[in-house]
Design a protein around this motif. Structure first.
Motif, PDB file in Angstrom:
ATOM      1  N   MET A   1     -21.616 -56.767 154.669  1.00  0.00           N
ATOM      2  CA  MET A   1     -20.657 -55.666 154.496  1.00  0.00           C
ATOM      3  C   MET A   1     -20.782 -55.095 153.081  1.00  0.00           C
ATOM      4  O   MET A   1     -20.926 -55.836 152.126  1.00  0.00           O
ATOM      5  N   ARG A   2     -20.719 -53.781 153.007  1.00  0.00           N
ATOM      6  CA  ARG A   2     -20.665 -53.121 151.685  1.00  0.00           C
ATOM      7  C   ARG A   2     -19.340 -52.368 151.651  1.00  0.00           C
ATOM      8  O   ARG A   2     -19.262 -51.223 152.098  1.00  0.00           O
ATOM      9  N   THR A   3     -18.332 -53.027 151.162  1.00  0.00           N
ATOM     10  CA  THR A   3     -16.985 -52.465 151.273  1.00  0.00           C
ATOM     11  C   THR A   3     -16.531 -51.846 149.962  1.00  0.00           C
ATOM     12  O   THR A   3     -16.632 -52.469 148.900  1.00  0.00           O
ATOM     13  N   ILE A   4     -16.044 -50.624 150.053  1.00  0.00           N
ATOM     14  CA  ILE A   4     -15.360 -50.001 148.911  1.00  0.00           C
ATOM     15  C   ILE A   4     -13.879 -49.905 149.284  1.00  0.00           C
ATOM     16  O   ILE A   4     -13.507 -49.184 150.229  1.00  0.00           O
ATOM     17  N   ARG A   5     -13.079 -50.654 148.567  1.00  0.00           N
ATOM     18  CA  ARG A   5     -11.631 -50.568 148.830  1.00  0.00           C
ATOM     19  C   ARG A   5     -11.126 -49.290 148.148  1.00  0.00           C
ATOM     20  O   ARG A   5     -11.060 -49.199 146.919  1.00  0.00           O
ATOM     21  N   THR A   6     -10.814 -48.319 148.978  1.00  0.00           N
ATOM     22  CA  THR A   6     -10.610 -46.939 148.506  1.00  0.00           C
ATOM     23  C   THR A   6      -9.146 -46.536 148.606  1.00  0.00           C
ATOM     24  O   THR A   6      -8.502 -46.769 149.638  1.00  0.00           O
ATOM     25  N   ALA A   7      -8.632 -45.939 147.549  1.00  0.00           N
ATOM     26  CA  ALA A   7      -7.268 -45.408 147.560  1.00  0.00           C
ATOM     27  C   ALA A   7      -7.320 -43.893 147.585  1.00  0.00           C
ATOM     28  O   ALA A   7      -7.918 -43.258 146.702  1.00  0.00           O
ATOM     29  N   ALA A  33      -1.013 -48.209 140.713  1.00  0.00           N
ATOM     30  CA  ALA A  33      -0.598 -48.675 142.053  1.00  0.00           C
ATOM     31  C   ALA A  33      -1.822 -49.064 142.876  1.00  0.00           C
ATOM     32  O   ALA A  33      -1.814 -50.081 143.591  1.00  0.00           O
ATOM     33  N   ALA A  34      -2.881 -48.280 142.752  1.00  0.00           N
ATOM     34  CA  ALA A  34      -4.115 -48.581 143.495  1.00  0.00           C
ATOM     35  C   ALA A  34      -4.725 -49.891 142.996  1.00  0.00           C
ATOM     36  O   ALA A  34      -5.215 -50.708 143.784  1.00  0.00           O
ATOM     37  N   LYS A  35      -4.667 -50.093 141.697  1.00  0.00           N
ATOM     38  CA  LYS A  35      -5.182 -51.344 141.117  1.00  0.00           C
ATOM     39  C   LYS A  35      -4.406 -52.537 141.685  1.00  0.00           C
ATOM     40  O   LYS A  35      -5.000 -53.562 142.062  1.00  0.00           O
ATOM     41  N   ARG A  36      -3.088 -52.398 141.747  1.00  0.00           N
ATOM     42  CA  ARG A  36      -2.262 -53.501 142.284  1.00  0.00           C
ATOM     43  C   ARG A  36      -2.629 -53.814 143.728  1.00  0.00           C
ATOM     44  O   ARG A  36      -2.532 -54.948 144.169  1.00  0.00           O
ATOM     45  N   GLU A  37      -3.089 -52.821 144.444  1.00  0.00           N
ATOM     46  CA  GLU A  37      -3.472 -53.045 145.851  1.00  0.00           C
ATOM     47  C   GLU A  37      -4.944 -53.426 145.992  1.00  0.00           C
ATOM     48  O   GLU A  37      -5.474 -53.494 147.097  1.00  0.00           O
ATOM     49  N   GLY A  38      -5.605 -53.640 144.860  1.00  0.00           N
ATOM     50  CA  GLY A  38      -6.982 -54.130 144.905  1.00  0.00           C
ATOM     51  C   GLY A  38      -8.040 -53.069 145.119  1.00  0.00           C
ATOM     52  O   GLY A  38      -9.208 -53.393 145.366  1.00  0.00           O
ATOM     53  N   ALA A  39      -7.662 -51.810 145.017  1.00  0.00           N
ATOM     54  CA  ALA A  39      -8.655 -50.743 145.202  1.00  0.00           C
ATOM     55  C   ALA A  39      -9.606 -50.693 144.005  1.00  0.00           C
ATOM     56  O   ALA A  39      -9.224 -51.021 142.874  1.00  0.00           O
ATOM     57  N   TRP A 227     -18.048 -41.993 156.263  1.00  0.00           N
ATOM     58  CA  TRP A 227     -16.631 -42.015 155.924  1.00  0.00           C
ATOM     59  C   TRP A 227     -16.257 -40.667 155.310  1.00  0.00           C
ATOM     60  O   TRP A 227     -17.077 -40.055 154.607  1.00  0.00           O
ATOM     61  N   VAL A 228     -15.024 -40.233 155.566  1.00  0.00           N
ATOM     62  CA  VAL A 228     -14.490 -39.045 154.890  1.00  0.00           C
ATOM     63  C   VAL A 228     -13.106 -39.402 154.356  1.00  0.00           C
ATOM     64  O   VAL A 228     -12.256 -39.902 155.107  1.00  0.00           O
ATOM     65  N   VAL A 229     -12.920 -39.168 153.072  1.00  0.00           N
ATOM     66  CA  VAL A 229     -11.636 -39.444 152.418  1.00  0.00           C
ATOM     67  C   VAL A 229     -11.078 -38.103 151.956  1.00  0.00           C
ATOM     68  O   VAL A 229     -11.703 -37.417 151.135  1.00  0.00           O
ATOM     69  N   ALA A 230      -9.926 -37.720 152.506  1.00  0.00           N
ATOM     70  CA  ALA A 230      -9.371 -36.382 152.243  1.00  0.00           C
ATOM     71  C   ALA A 230      -7.969 -36.522 151.653  1.00  0.00           C
ATOM     72  O   ALA A 230      -7.111 -37.192 152.228  1.00  0.00           O
ATOM     73  N   VAL A 231      -7.755 -35.867 150.520  1.00  0.00           N
ATOM     74  CA  VAL A 231      -6.532 -36.101 149.748  1.00  0.00           C
ATOM     75  C   VAL A 231      -5.829 -34.781 149.433  1.00  0.00           C
ATOM     76  O   VAL A 231      -6.423 -33.866 148.856  1.00  0.00           O
ATOM     77  N   ALA A 232      -4.551 -34.753 149.780  1.00  0.00           N
ATOM     78  CA  ALA A 232      -3.758 -33.522 149.615  1.00  0.00           C
ATOM     79  C   ALA A 232      -3.059 -33.465 148.261  1.00  0.00           C
ATOM     80  O   ALA A 232      -2.656 -34.480 147.709  1.00  0.00           O
ATOM     81  N   LYS A 233      -2.888 -32.218 147.805  1.00  0.00           N
ATOM     82  CA  LYS A 233      -1.740 -31.925 146.938  1.00  0.00           C
ATOM     83  C   LYS A 233      -0.737 -31.276 147.871  1.00  0.00           C
ATOM     84  O   LYS A 233      -1.064 -30.314 148.573  1.00  0.00           O
ATOM     85  N   ALA A 234       0.473 -31.830 147.925  1.00  0.00           N
ATOM     86  CA  ALA A 234       1.404 -31.497 149.002  1.00  0.00           C
ATOM     87  C   ALA A 234       2.772 -31.106 148.448  1.00  0.00           C
ATOM     88  O   ALA A 234       3.063 -31.289 147.265  1.00  0.00           O
ATOM     89  N   GLY A 235       3.578 -30.559 149.332  1.00  0.00           N
ATOM     90  CA  GLY A 235       4.961 -30.246 148.967  1.00  0.00           C
ATOM     91  C   GLY A 235       5.129 -28.819 148.477  1.00  0.00           C
ATOM     92  O   GLY A 235       4.205 -28.006 148.533  1.00  0.00           O
ATOM     93  N   THR A 236       6.311 -28.528 147.972  1.00  0.00           N
ATOM     94  CA  THR A 236       6.672 -27.150 147.645  1.00  0.00           C
ATOM     95  C   THR A 236       6.503 -26.880 146.149  1.00  0.00           C
ATOM     96  O   THR A 236       7.212 -27.443 145.316  1.00  0.00           O
ATOM     97  N   GLU A 237       5.552 -26.007 145.841  1.00  0.00           N
ATOM     98  CA  GLU A 237       5.290 -25.607 144.456  1.00  0.00           C
ATOM     99  C   GLU A 237       5.891 -24.214 144.234  1.00  0.00           C
ATOM    100  O   GLU A 237       5.401 -23.235 144.826  1.00  0.00           O
ATOM    101  N   ILE A 266      -0.130 -43.451 147.580  1.00  0.00           N
ATOM    102  CA  ILE A 266      -1.502 -43.857 147.922  1.00  0.00           C
ATOM    103  C   ILE A 266      -1.551 -44.474 149.312  1.00  0.00           C
ATOM    104  O   ILE A 266      -0.564 -45.032 149.791  1.00  0.00           O
ATOM    105  N   VAL A 267      -2.711 -44.358 149.908  1.00  0.00           N
ATOM    106  CA  VAL A 267      -3.022 -45.143 151.098  1.00  0.00           C
ATOM    107  C   VAL A 267      -4.397 -45.762 150.836  1.00  0.00           C
ATOM    108  O   VAL A 267      -5.300 -45.101 150.333  1.00  0.00           O
ATOM    109  N   VAL A 268      -4.488 -47.074 151.135  1.00  0.00           N
ATOM    110  CA  VAL A 268      -5.683 -47.840 150.766  1.00  0.00           C
ATOM    111  C   VAL A 268      -6.373 -48.329 152.039  1.00  0.00           C
ATOM    112  O   VAL A 268      -5.716 -48.756 152.984  1.00  0.00           O
ATOM    113  N   HIS A 269      -7.702 -48.278 152.016  1.00  0.00           N
ATOM    114  CA  HIS A 269      -8.454 -48.774 153.172  1.00  0.00           C
ATOM    115  C   HIS A 269      -9.769 -49.386 152.690  1.00  0.00           C
ATOM    116  O   HIS A 269     -10.392 -48.877 151.756  1.00  0.00           O
ATOM    117  N   ASP A 270     -10.175 -50.476 153.359  1.00  0.00           N
ATOM    118  CA  ASP A 270     -11.486 -51.062 153.089  1.00  0.00           C
ATOM    119  C   ASP A 270     -12.533 -50.287 153.868  1.00  0.00           C
ATOM    120  O   ASP A 270     -12.620 -50.410 155.097  1.00  0.00           O
TER     121      ASP A 270
END
Ligand code: CDT
Length: 309
Positions: A1-7, A33-39, A227-237, A266-270
Motif C-alpha cells: 500500500m502507498r497511502t497518503i493520509r489526506t485532509a 487539526a489535520a496533524k492531530r488526525e495523523g494526516a 483519486w480526486v480531492v476537491a475542497v470548497a471555500k463555502a458559505g456566504t461572503e 477537515i475531512v481525512v481519508h487514507d
C-alpha cells in the motif's frame, strides 16, 4: 500500500474586509487539526487567502491587484509554511499570483514537507466574463482579472506517488483529467469557489450545482483511475453564497469522504495510491485501448463545427 493520509481542509466564508493574517491563522488551525488526525497532506481551496474577489467589478483593473500575491511565501503566508514545515506536512492551496512581469494568474501550488514549493499550476479554464454584465444576478469576472494558465497540466512525483492539480472550473472538463491521466496521475487535488446559484439561470440552484460538481469529479476519477480531492471555500461572503461539497473521490469514482456544512473544517481519508493500479491496467489501460487516430478534433478544433445541412 502507498497511502497518503489526506485532509481536505475547507474554508468557510472570507469577507472582503478580512485581512490575510486572519485567514492564514484559520488555515494554520486547520493544519493543526489535520496533524492531530495523523494526516500528512492538507489540501485547501482555490484563492484561499482572500474573499472570492472576481465577483467584484473594479473599473480600474489595477485596483484588483490588492487581491494578488507578489511573492510566495510572502510575509503574511510565511507562518503557514513554517507551521507545515514544523509538522513535516505537505500542502496545496490556491492564490492569485501577480508575477514580476505584471502577469495575473489564478494559481495553486504543491508544497512538500520541508516547506519547498515543488509544483505550480495556473488555472487553464477561466469561467465568466470580462466586462460588467447587468444581465447577471452576480458577476464572475475571472476573465477580467486573470489570463489563462500557461503551464499546461503537469504532474509531480511526491510522497511516493504522482500528483497533479487543477482549479475549480477545470474540474468540469474531461481534458483536464485526461491530460494528467496520460502522465499516470494518481491523485488530482483542486480547490473551488462555486456560487450556489447560476447567475444566468436562477432556477439552477444548489442541488443541481452540487450534482454537476460531483458528477464531474466522479467521472474524472473513474475514467482516469485516480483519486480526486476537491475542497470548497463555502458559505456566504458579503451576501454571496458559495456552496460546500468538499469531498474525496476514489479511483472507482466513489465519494469516500465528505464534509458536511459550510464552515472551516477537515475531512481525512487514507488514500491508497495502489488502488489506482487496477483501473490503470484494465479498462483504462490507455496504452492498449486509446484510439488517437480518431481524437484529432479534440485538439484540432475549439468550438462546435456542425455537419453540413
Ligand atoms: N471559481 C470557479 O471557477 N467557479 C466556477 C463557477 C462557474 S459559473 C461562472 C465553477 O466552475 O464552479
Amino acid at each position: 500500500m502507498r497511502t497518503i493520509r489526506t485532509a481536505a481542509a475547507q474554508l468557510g466564508p472570507i469577507q472582503k474586509a478580512e485581512e490575510r493574517p486572519a485567514v492564514v491563522a484559520r488555515m494554520i488551525a486547520l493544519l493543526d487539526a489535520a496533524k492531530r488526525e495523523g494526516a500528512t497532506f492538507v489540501v485547501y481551496p482555490e484563492l484561499a487567502l482572500t474573499t472570492f474577489f472576481p465577483r467584484w467589478h473594479h473599473e480600474d483593473r489595477a485596483e484588483a491587484d490588492r487581491w494578488f500575491e507578489r511573492e510566495m511565501p510572502g510575509p503574511e503566508t510565511r507562518p503557514l509554511f513554517e507551521r507545515a514545515r514544523q509538522h513535516g506536512m505537505a500542502m496545496s492551496f490556491g492564490y492569485a499570483e501577480l508575477t514580476p512581469e505584471g502577469r495575473h494568474f489564478n494559481t495553486s501550488i504543491l508544497v512538500d514537507g520541508s516547506g519547498a514549493i515543488v509544483g505550480k499550476y495556473r488555472k487553464v479554464h477561466l469561467p465568466g466574463h470580462v466586462e460588467f454584465d447587468p444581465e447577471r444576478t452576480h458577476q464572475h469576472l475571472e476573465k477580467r482579472y486573470f489570463e489563462p494558465g500557461d503551464l499546461g497540466f503537469p504532474v509531480w512525483r511526491m510522497m511516493g506517488g504522482i500528483l497533479g492539480m487543477c482549479i475549480c472550473n477545470d474540474r468540469r472538463w474531461p481534458e483536464t483529467y485526461r491530460s494528467m491521466g496520460l502522465q499516470g496521475v494518481e491523485m488530482v487535488v483542486l480547490g473551488f469557489n462555486t456560487p450556489s446559484v447560476n447567475s444566468q439561470k436562477g432556477g439552477e440552484a444548489l442541488d443541481k450545482r452540487m450534482f454537476h460538481h460531483k458528477l464531474s469529479l466522479q467521472a474524472g476519477a473513474y475514467q482516469n483511475s485516480t483519486w480526486v480531492v476537491a475542497v470548497a471555500k463555502a458559505g456566504t461572503e458579503d451576501g454571496h453564497h458559495l456552496m460546500g461539497g468538499t469531498c474525496i473521490v476514489d479511483p472507482d469514482g466513489e465519494v469516500v469522504a465528505e464534509l458536511a456544512g459550510e464552515d472551516d473544517g477537515i475531512v481525512v481519508h487514507d488514500c491508497d495510491l495502489d488502488a489506482t493500479l487496477f483501473g490503470k491496467t484494465t479498462i483504462f489501460d490507455f496504452g492498449r485501448h486509446r484510439r488517437i487516430e480518431h481524437y484529432g478534433r479534440i485538439t484540432g478544433q475549439v468550438g462546435v463545427e456542425l455537419p453540413p445541412e
